[in-house]
Design a protein around this motif. Structure first.
Motif, mmCIF file in Angstrom:
data_model
loop_
_atom_site.group_PDB
_atom_site.id
_atom_site.type_symbol
_atom_site.label_atom_id
_atom_site.label_comp_id
_atom_site.label_asym_id
_atom_site.label_seq_id
_atom_site.Cartn_x
_atom_site.Cartn_y
_atom_site.Cartn_z
ATOM 1 N N GLN A 68 45.861 31.571 32.600
ATOM 2 C CA GLN A 68 45.482 30.813 33.791
ATOM 3 C C GLN A 68 44.238 31.426 34.435
ATOM 4 O OE1 GLN A 68 48.957 30.691 36.369
ATOM 5 N NE2 GLN A 68 49.570 28.714 35.511
ATOM 6 N N ALA A 69 43.506 30.614 35.140
ATOM 7 C CA ALA A 69 42.336 31.105 35.869
ATOM 8 C C ALA A 69 42.757 32.245 36.797
ATOM 9 C CB ALA A 69 41.707 29.980 36.669
ATOM 10 N N GLY A 70 41.927 33.290 36.812
ATOM 11 C CA GLY A 70 42.250 34.476 37.586
ATOM 12 C C GLY A 70 42.973 35.543 36.793
ATOM 13 N N GLY A 71 43.434 35.187 35.608
ATOM 14 C CA GLY A 71 44.168 36.121 34.775
ATOM 15 C C GLY A 71 43.267 37.026 33.962
ATOM 16 N N SER A 72 43.904 37.802 33.075
ATOM 17 C CA SER A 72 43.182 38.795 32.277
ATOM 18 C C SER A 72 43.582 38.709 30.815
ATOM 19 C CB SER A 72 43.490 40.214 32.792
ATOM 20 O OG SER A 72 43.059 40.384 34.124
ATOM 21 N N LEU A 73 42.663 39.077 29.968
ATOM 22 C CA LEU A 73 42.915 39.245 28.540
ATOM 23 C C LEU A 73 42.097 40.432 28.050
ATOM 24 C CD1 LEU A 73 42.719 35.621 27.053
ATOM 25 C CD2 LEU A 73 44.757 37.064 27.161
ATOM 26 N N ARG A 74 42.576 41.040 26.977
ATOM 27 C CA ARG A 74 41.844 42.138 26.358
ATOM 28 C C ARG A 74 41.636 41.812 24.888
ATOM 29 N NH1 ARG A 74 43.638 48.178 24.615
ATOM 30 N NH2 ARG A 74 41.725 49.304 25.118
ATOM 31 N N LEU A 75 40.378 41.729 24.484
ATOM 32 C CA LEU A 75 40.043 41.488 23.094
ATOM 33 C C LEU A 75 39.783 42.816 22.387
ATOM 34 C CD1 LEU A 75 37.553 38.487 23.431
ATOM 35 C CD2 LEU A 75 40.056 38.450 23.322
ATOM 36 N N SER A 76 40.161 42.863 21.126
ATOM 37 C CA SER A 76 39.899 44.034 20.300
ATOM 38 C C SER A 76 39.215 43.598 19.010
ATOM 39 C CB SER A 76 41.203 44.758 19.942
ATOM 40 O OG SER A 76 41.882 45.193 21.095
ATOM 41 N N CYS A 77 38.386 44.466 18.483
ATOM 42 C CA CYS A 77 37.706 44.197 17.215
ATOM 43 C C CYS A 77 37.650 45.499 16.433
ATOM 44 C CB CYS A 77 36.307 43.655 17.464
ATOM 45 S SG CYS A 77 35.290 43.521 15.982
ATOM 46 N N VAL A 78 38.270 45.479 15.256
ATOM 47 C CA VAL A 78 38.288 46.651 14.403
ATOM 48 C C VAL A 78 37.317 46.456 13.250
ATOM 49 C CG1 VAL A 78 39.713 48.155 12.976
ATOM 50 C CG2 VAL A 78 40.697 47.063 15.000
ATOM 51 N N ALA A 79 36.449 47.430 13.046
ATOM 52 C CA ALA A 79 35.504 47.403 11.926
ATOM 53 C C ALA A 79 36.079 48.170 10.742
ATOM 54 C CB ALA A 79 34.179 48.022 12.351
ATOM 55 N N SER A 80 35.700 47.741 9.538
ATOM 56 C CA SER A 80 36.254 48.355 8.325
ATOM 57 C C SER A 80 35.671 49.732 8.047
ATOM 58 C CB SER A 80 36.034 47.435 7.127
ATOM 59 O OG SER A 80 34.650 47.150 6.973
ATOM 60 N N ARG A 81 34.588 50.075 8.745
ATOM 61 C CA ARG A 81 34.038 51.428 8.629
ATOM 62 C C ARG A 81 33.293 51.747 9.915
ATOM 63 N NH1 ARG A 81 28.621 51.667 8.004
ATOM 64 N NH2 ARG A 81 27.465 49.956 6.995
#
Length: 114
Positions: A13-26
């Motif tokens: 919902q608007a006002g909320g939070s999320l955390r994105l992650s990105c893992v690299a292979s090296r």
């Protein structure tokens, strides 16, 4: 070659939070960052962090999003707070290696309901 795998997208919902992650292979010796593409629009820069921790943000997310990286885990994060409807997009992880080759993840959908 570098493979990037994103996670953490979803519906919020608007006002909320999320955390994105990105893992690299090296290990990435250069910039890592995030771009996004809303439906019907061009892909745009969101944030980047250099190996020396220099950080840049697009103006529209300053004060709301925080990018960070854990070099030991080959991972970059995007903490997104105070999300707005206009933040809805597919978010792509980006990495630039030491030979200045650019890599992209497969994208993760972020949907913000108003």
């Amino acid at each position: 070659q570098v493979q990037l795998v994103e996670s953490g997208g979803g519906l919020v919902q608007a006002g909320g939070s999320l955390r994105l992650s990105c893992v690299a292979s090296r290990k990435i010796f250069n910039n890592m960052g995030w771009y996004r593409q809303a439906l019907g629009k061009q892909r745009e820069f969101v944030a980047s962090i250099a190996s020396g921790s220099r950080i840049n943000y697009v103006d529209s997310v300053k004060g709301r999003f925080t990018i960070s990286r854990d070099n030991a885990k080959n991972t970059v994060y995007l903490q997104m707070n105070s999300l707005k409807y206009e933040d809805t997009a597919v978010y792509y992880c980006n990495a630039v290696d030491e030979w200045l080759r650019t890599y992209w993840g497969q994208g993760t959908q972020v949907t913000v309901s108003s």
